[in-house]
Design an enzyme around this catalytic site. Structure first.
Site, PDB file in Angstrom:
ATOM      1  N   HIS A   1     -13.059 -14.826 -23.076  1.00  0.00           N
ATOM      2  CA  HIS A   1     -13.902 -15.839 -21.817  1.00  0.00           C
ATOM      3  C   HIS A   1     -14.685 -16.584 -23.508  1.00  0.00           C
ATOM      4  O   HIS A   1     -15.921 -15.656 -23.744  1.00  0.00           O
ATOM      5  CB  HIS A   1     -14.668 -14.945 -21.428  1.00  0.00           C
ATOM      6  CG  HIS A   1     -15.543 -16.057 -20.164  1.00  0.00           C
ATOM      7  ND1 HIS A   1     -14.207 -17.310 -19.767  1.00  0.00           N
ATOM      8  CD2 HIS A   1     -16.188 -16.162 -19.770  1.00  0.00           C
ATOM      9  CE1 HIS A   1     -15.374 -17.985 -18.806  1.00  0.00           C
ATOM     10  NE2 HIS A   1     -16.155 -17.488 -18.577  1.00  0.00           N
TER      11      HIS A   1
ATOM     12  N   ASN B   1     -22.615 -19.505 -17.550  1.00  0.00           N
ATOM     13  CA  ASN B   1     -20.770 -19.878 -16.945  1.00  0.00           C
ATOM     14  C   ASN B   1     -21.162 -20.725 -17.099  1.00  0.00           C
ATOM     15  O   ASN B   1     -21.342 -22.113 -16.226  1.00  0.00           O
ATOM     16  CB  ASN B   1     -21.326 -18.434 -16.335  1.00  0.00           C
ATOM     17  CG  ASN B   1     -19.363 -17.861 -16.602  1.00  0.00           C
ATOM     18  OD1 ASN B   1     -18.802 -18.273 -16.904  1.00  0.00           O
ATOM     19  ND2 ASN B   1     -18.857 -16.769 -15.768  1.00  0.00           N
TER      20      ASN B   1
ATOM     21  N   CYS C   1     -12.511 -22.316 -20.429  1.00  0.00           N
ATOM     22  CA  CYS C   1     -13.780 -21.914 -20.700  1.00  0.00           C
ATOM     23  C   CYS C   1     -14.201 -22.489 -22.561  1.00  0.00           C
ATOM     24  O   CYS C   1     -15.561 -22.657 -22.375  1.00  0.00           O
ATOM     25  CB  CYS C   1     -14.115 -20.264 -20.355  1.00  0.00           C
ATOM     26  SG  CYS C   1     -12.839 -19.827 -21.725  1.00  0.00           S
TER      27      CYS C   1
END
Length: 340
Positions: A287, A307, A117
């Site tokens: 994240h 995302n 990520c």
């Protein structure tokens, strides 16, 4: 006297019940936690049953953002606050609408079974900014795997990395172009396939295997004509953005989307729609994501976030989170950079 005793007894019963509900422990992926969130009067978001994660260990694979020590952040790069820029900040802002010609802004990628990520959030925002700041001349997608595998100072590849050094690497070394494994265009496409992240959709389930970090190749795929070194896109500067709502908004308005990280709690695994805020559950890890704008809904201010779990997740690949109070530390570690 009897009335007083009854009142006290009722109060104790009420308090015990209140404390019991407040402190109740839910299984993170259970129907109970979903019901609790959806029935919570102050949640502001909807939860949905997920089949993506088999366990919390499975979920933690996706939490690849590692915190950079504050002293190191300040030492390695400057921090901007934009206090000298007087501008009216709109109540709603969407980078996709502000710069419609920059295709990367509206692209939702997929990190697959890799804790990358930190790399995705970085190259996505770098791609956006390259297009915006070049006036559309650099309308590219930069390679997550080039950064993931070749930036030794960033961390441990698929096992996680640090946001700041990724942007420093962009300035010092540059990053080549890429696309997904499915499209397979650009110099160095992502090697791992799209898969379903705790939702049902058109892609196969992600499964329980975490991919090993590939080696740093420093070569383009065979059919790509531009040499690796000539395909590099570089930034001119990297910097931290102050933990301040207006500073972050001004940065996005002027230069484009930014990368940020936040603390993921157990309840977030069940997110489906709405403006997220932490309701219940313990922290799982960090994240990294891309903030592309903000807005207000039902008097609740929010950040609009892309995302990297493909478009089947959340609100077509996006989610919203409460803005202006550093919810889940979303405003604490914002990183950006410029090409000019």
């Amino acid at each position: 006297m009897l009335t007083s005793i009854l009142c006290i007894a009722s109060l104790i019963t009420f308090l015990e019940a209140h404390i019991s509900v407040k402190n109740e422990k839910f299984e993170p992926l259970s129907d109970d936690i979903i019901s609790y969130i959806n029935e919570h009067p102050n949640a502001g978001w909807r939860a949905e049953k997920s089949n993506r994660f088999h366990s919390l260990d499975d979920a933690r694979i996706q939490m690849g953002a590692r915190r950079e020590e504050p002293d190191l952040r300040r030492k390695r790069r400057p921090t901007v606050d934009h206090n000298d820029w007087n501008v009216e900040i709109p109540s709603n802002f969407d980078s996709r609408k502000k710069w419609p010609g920059c295709k990367s802004i509206a692209t939702i990628r997929d990190q697959s079974r890799c804790g990358s990520c930190w790399s995705f959030g970085a190259v996505e925002a770098m791609s956006d900014r390259s297009c915006i700041q070049s006036g559309g001349k650099q309308n590219v997608e930069l390679s997550a795997v080039d950064l993931l595998t070749c930036c030794e100072s960033c961390g441990l590849g698929c096992e996680g990395g640090i946001l700041g050094p990724a942007w420093d690497y962009w300035v010092k070394e540059g990053i080549v172009t890429a696309s997904s494994k499915e499209n397979h265009t650009g110099c160095e496409p992502y090697p791992f396939p799209k898969c379903e992240h705790h939702t049902k959709g058109k892609y196969p389930p992600c499964g329980s295997k975490i991919y090993n970090t590939p080696r740093c190749k420093q070569t383009c795929q065979r059919k790509y004509k531009t040499p690796y070194t000539q395909d590099k896109h570089r930034g001119k500067s990297s910097y931290n953005v102050k933990n301040d709502e207006k500073a972050i908004q001004k940065e996005i308005m002027k230069y484009g989307p930014v990368e940020a990280s936040f603390t993921v709690y157990e309840d977030f695994l069940n997110y489906k729609s709405g403006i997220y805020k932490h309701i219940t559950g313990e922290a799982l890890g960090g994240h990294a994501i891309r903030i592309i704008g903000w807005g207000v809904e039902n008097k609740t201010p929010y950040w609009l976030i892309a995302n990297s779990w493909n478009e089947d997740w959340g609100e077509n690949g996006y989610f919203r989170i409460v803005r202006g109070r550093d919810e889940c530390s979303i405003e604490s570690e914002v990183i950006a950079g410029r090409i000019n």
